[in-house]
Design an enzyme around this catalytic site. Structure first.
Site, PDB file in Angstrom:
ATOM      1  N   GLY A  10       0.807  -1.209   0.000  1.00 51.52           N
ATOM      2  CA  GLY A  10       0.000   0.000   0.000  1.00 51.52           C
ATOM      3  C   GLY A  10       0.845   1.265   0.000  1.00 51.52           C
ATOM      4  O   GLY A  10       2.076   1.224   0.153  1.00 51.52           O
ATOM      5  N   GLN A  11       0.186   2.402  -0.166  1.00 51.72           N
ATOM      6  CA  GLN A  11       0.897   3.679  -0.249  1.00 51.72           C
ATOM      7  C   GLN A  11       1.754   3.945   0.981  1.00 51.72           C
ATOM      8  O   GLN A  11       2.944   4.266   0.876  1.00 51.72           O
ATOM      9  CB  GLN A  11      -0.094   4.824  -0.427  1.00 51.72           C
ATOM     10  CG  GLN A  11      -0.870   4.805  -1.735  1.00 51.72           C
ATOM     11  CD  GLN A  11      -1.647   6.082  -1.925  1.00 51.72           C
ATOM     12  OE1 GLN A  11      -1.100   7.126  -2.293  1.00 51.72           O
ATOM     13  NE2 GLN A  11      -2.943   6.022  -1.658  1.00 51.72           N
ATOM     14  N   ASP A  31      -2.558 -11.869   7.289  1.00 51.88           N
ATOM     15  CA  ASP A  31      -3.784 -11.461   6.602  1.00 51.88           C
ATOM     16  C   ASP A  31      -4.706 -10.773   7.606  1.00 51.88           C
ATOM     17  O   ASP A  31      -5.092 -11.367   8.613  1.00 51.88           O
ATOM     18  CB  ASP A  31      -4.469 -12.685   5.996  1.00 51.88           C
ATOM     19  CG  ASP A  31      -5.601 -12.317   5.056  1.00 51.88           C
ATOM     20  OD1 ASP A  31      -6.149 -11.204   5.180  1.00 51.88           O
ATOM     21  OD2 ASP A  31      -5.935 -13.143   4.192  1.00 51.88           O
ATOM     22  N   ALA A  55      -5.174  -1.776   5.333  1.00 50.58           N
ATOM     23  CA  ALA A  55      -6.591  -1.477   5.548  1.00 50.58           C
ATOM     24  C   ALA A  55      -7.409  -1.883   4.341  1.00 50.58           C
ATOM     25  O   ALA A  55      -6.875  -2.108   3.246  1.00 50.58           O
ATOM     26  CB  ALA A  55      -6.790   0.017   5.809  1.00 50.58           C
ATOM     27  N   TYR A  56      -8.713  -1.976   4.550  1.00 50.80           N
ATOM     28  CA  TYR A  56      -9.669  -2.116   3.456  1.00 50.80           C
ATOM     29  C   TYR A  56      -9.996  -0.692   3.024  1.00 50.80           C
ATOM     30  O   TYR A  56     -10.600   0.070   3.783  1.00 50.80           O
ATOM     31  CB  TYR A  56     -10.919  -2.842   3.947  1.00 50.80           C
ATOM     32  CG  TYR A  56     -11.955  -3.104   2.870  1.00 50.80           C
ATOM     33  CD1 TYR A  56     -12.240  -4.409   2.460  1.00 50.80           C
ATOM     34  CD2 TYR A  56     -12.671  -2.070   2.279  1.00 50.80           C
ATOM     35  CE1 TYR A  56     -13.197  -4.661   1.477  1.00 50.80           C
ATOM     36  CE2 TYR A  56     -13.617  -2.302   1.299  1.00 50.80           C
ATOM     37  CZ  TYR A  56     -13.878  -3.602   0.903  1.00 50.80           C
ATOM     38  OH  TYR A  56     -14.814  -3.843  -0.070  1.00 50.80           O
ATOM     39  N   THR A  96      -9.343   7.890   9.410  1.00 49.88           N
ATOM     40  CA  THR A  96      -9.699   8.725   8.264  1.00 49.88           C
ATOM     41  C   THR A  96     -10.654   9.856   8.623  1.00 49.88           C
ATOM     42  O   THR A  96     -11.404   9.762   9.614  1.00 49.88           O
ATOM     43  CB  THR A  96     -10.361   7.850   7.178  1.00 49.88           C
ATOM     44  OG1 THR A  96     -10.888   8.660   6.139  1.00 49.88           O
ATOM     45  CG2 THR A  96     -11.497   7.026   7.759  1.00 49.88           C
ATOM     46  N   ASP A  97     -10.655  10.897   7.822  1.00 51.28           N
ATOM     47  CA  ASP A  97     -11.635  11.972   7.951  1.00 51.28           C
ATOM     48  C   ASP A  97     -13.054  11.458   7.700  1.00 51.28           C
ATOM     49  O   ASP A  97     -14.033  12.098   8.084  1.00 51.28           O
ATOM     50  CB  ASP A  97     -11.319  13.088   6.960  1.00 51.28           C
ATOM     51  CG  ASP A  97     -11.276  12.608   5.519  1.00 51.28           C
ATOM     52  OD1 ASP A  97     -12.163  12.976   4.735  1.00 51.28           O
ATOM     53  OD2 ASP A  97     -10.355  11.847   5.161  1.00 51.28           O
ATOM     54  N   TYR A 120     -17.335   2.350   4.687  1.00 51.87           N
ATOM     55  CA  TYR A 120     -15.907   2.460   4.965  1.00 51.87           C
ATOM     56  C   TYR A 120     -15.666   3.300   6.216  1.00 51.87           C
ATOM     57  O   TYR A 120     -14.900   2.921   7.112  1.00 51.87           O
ATOM     58  CB  TYR A 120     -15.199   3.082   3.766  1.00 51.87           C
ATOM     59  CG  TYR A 120     -13.790   3.526   4.047  1.00 51.87           C
ATOM     60  CD1 TYR A 120     -12.767   2.605   4.225  1.00 51.87           C
ATOM     61  CD2 TYR A 120     -13.481   4.891   4.137  1.00 51.87           C
ATOM     62  CE1 TYR A 120     -11.465   3.015   4.486  1.00 51.87           C
ATOM     63  CE2 TYR A 120     -12.184   5.305   4.383  1.00 51.87           C
ATOM     64  CZ  TYR A 120     -11.182   4.373   4.569  1.00 51.87           C
ATOM     65  OH  TYR A 120      -9.903   4.781   4.830  1.00 51.87           O
ATOM     66  N   TRP A 145      -7.136  12.116   2.287  1.00 56.20           N
ATOM     67  CA  TRP A 145      -6.731  12.266   0.892  1.00 56.20           C
ATOM     68  C   TRP A 145      -5.274  11.836   0.671  1.00 56.20           C
ATOM     69  O   TRP A 145      -4.455  12.608   0.168  1.00 56.20           O
ATOM     70  CB  TRP A 145      -6.921  13.708   0.441  1.00 56.20           C
ATOM     71  CG  TRP A 145      -8.309  14.252   0.547  1.00 56.20           C
ATOM     72  CD1 TRP A 145      -9.380  13.719   1.201  1.00 56.20           C
ATOM     73  CD2 TRP A 145      -8.772  15.494  -0.021  1.00 56.20           C
ATOM     74  NE1 TRP A 145     -10.474  14.531   1.090  1.00 56.20           N
ATOM     75  CE2 TRP A 145     -10.144  15.630   0.349  1.00 56.20           C
ATOM     76  CE3 TRP A 145      -8.171  16.495  -0.775  1.00 56.20           C
ATOM     77  CZ2 TRP A 145     -10.909  16.723  -0.034  1.00 56.20           C
ATOM     78  CZ3 TRP A 145      -8.943  17.598  -1.144  1.00 56.20           C
ATOM     79  CH2 TRP A 145     -10.304  17.701  -0.783  1.00 56.20           C
TER      80      TRP A 145
END
Length: 283
Positions: A10-11, A31, A55-56, A96-97, A120, A145
């Site tokens: 992931g990022q 997993d 994360a999903y 997350t926001d 989410y 973001w």
């Protein structure tokens, strides 16, 4: 300090992987749909700190897979947090926001009531509660973001679409700020190190890029610095329906994060310059 990271492709995980003393675990090693396996991995590797960078994140798909999103975004981090609390080691996980309903025009405070408007967001919201309930040296870091040179994100999508089309209609009434994954990675490691010496810093915090902007303006900035001659017109969210509703207000107040950890908000424009450089797209 040896830091165990859940996530590899992931990022955020890609940015963490290049930092010193970091070991990243892929899905084949841990997993997140198996919370017990995540807890077992922490005990097996015996790190000095843990960062959950997995994360999903398929926001629209989560509307049809909320149970799976909750398993990965809530139950797995809870198992990690409980294990770290038992071992008395720092644990940092991302939120997350999207845990907020997006109403109003002022930045969200850490203590503001959450009220996610999509699956989410609800999965992340539930994860926050479970991680905090686990106690120990745990920090939940809300970001917004996320962008980088890796994986799928807005910058890479704009580069692709901008090269294919003469003009694009981009949502202009969702206000927040991009947050470079590279800056998030450094912040997570710094937080983990500080938690190791001061468990009283545990809690929920915000970390967001600056200055505030809209997706429309972010797209224009991306095209300006990549030399793409694609016209950008702003449209309201109502003109771009998605399976999962998006919050209009993604402003996050980050003053507590700076006061407690000394972490200032990263300038996303500098981050965009680095991303475009990494992608070979900077003019």
């Amino acid at each position: 300090m040896t830091i165990l990271v859940f996530g590899k492709t992931g990022q955020l995980a890609r940015e963490l992987a290049v930092l010193p003393d970091v070991l990243c675990l892929g899905r084949d090693q841990a997993d997140l749909s198996d919370p017990a396996a995540c807890a077992a991995a922490i005990r097996a590797y015996a790190p000095q700190a843990v960062i959950n960078a997995a994360a999903y994140t398929a926001v629209d798909k989560a509307e049809a897979e909320e149970a799976l999103a909750t398993l990965i975004n809530a139950e797995a981090p809870a198992a990690m947090a409980q294990t770290c609390a038992a071992l008395d080691i720092p644990f940092v996980t991302l939120s997350t926001d999207y845990v907020f309903d997006g109403s109003g025009h002022t930045p969200w405070q850490v203590e503001d009531a959450t009220g996610a408007i999509n699956a989410y967001g609800r999965s992340k919201q539930h994860g926050e509660r479970l991680v905090c309930a686990a106690g120990g040296r745990a920090v939940v870091l809300r970001v917004s973001w996320v962008v980088s040179a890796h994986g799928s994100n807005f910058v890479k999508t704009m580069l692709r679409l901008g090269a294919e089309r003469d003009s694009l209609n981009i949502v202009a009434d969702q206000i927040g700020a991009p947050t470079p994954a590279r800056d998030i990675a450094v912040a997570c490691v710094d937080i983990a190190r500080q938690l190791a010496t001061d468990p009283n810093k545990a809690g929920i915090y915000h970390y967001q890029g600056t200055p505030l902007t809209s997706w429309k303006c972010f797209a224009r900035e991306t095209f300006t610095h990549s030399g793409i001659a694609c016209r950008v017109s702003g449209i309201p969210t109502s003109d771009y329906p998605t399976p999962a509703p998006r919050p209009l207000n993604s402003r996050l107040d980050c003053t507590t994060t700076e006061a407690v950890f000394g972490l200032t908000q990263p300038d996303w424009r500098r981050g965009l310059h680095e991303i475009l450089t990494d992608l070979g797209a900077l003019t």
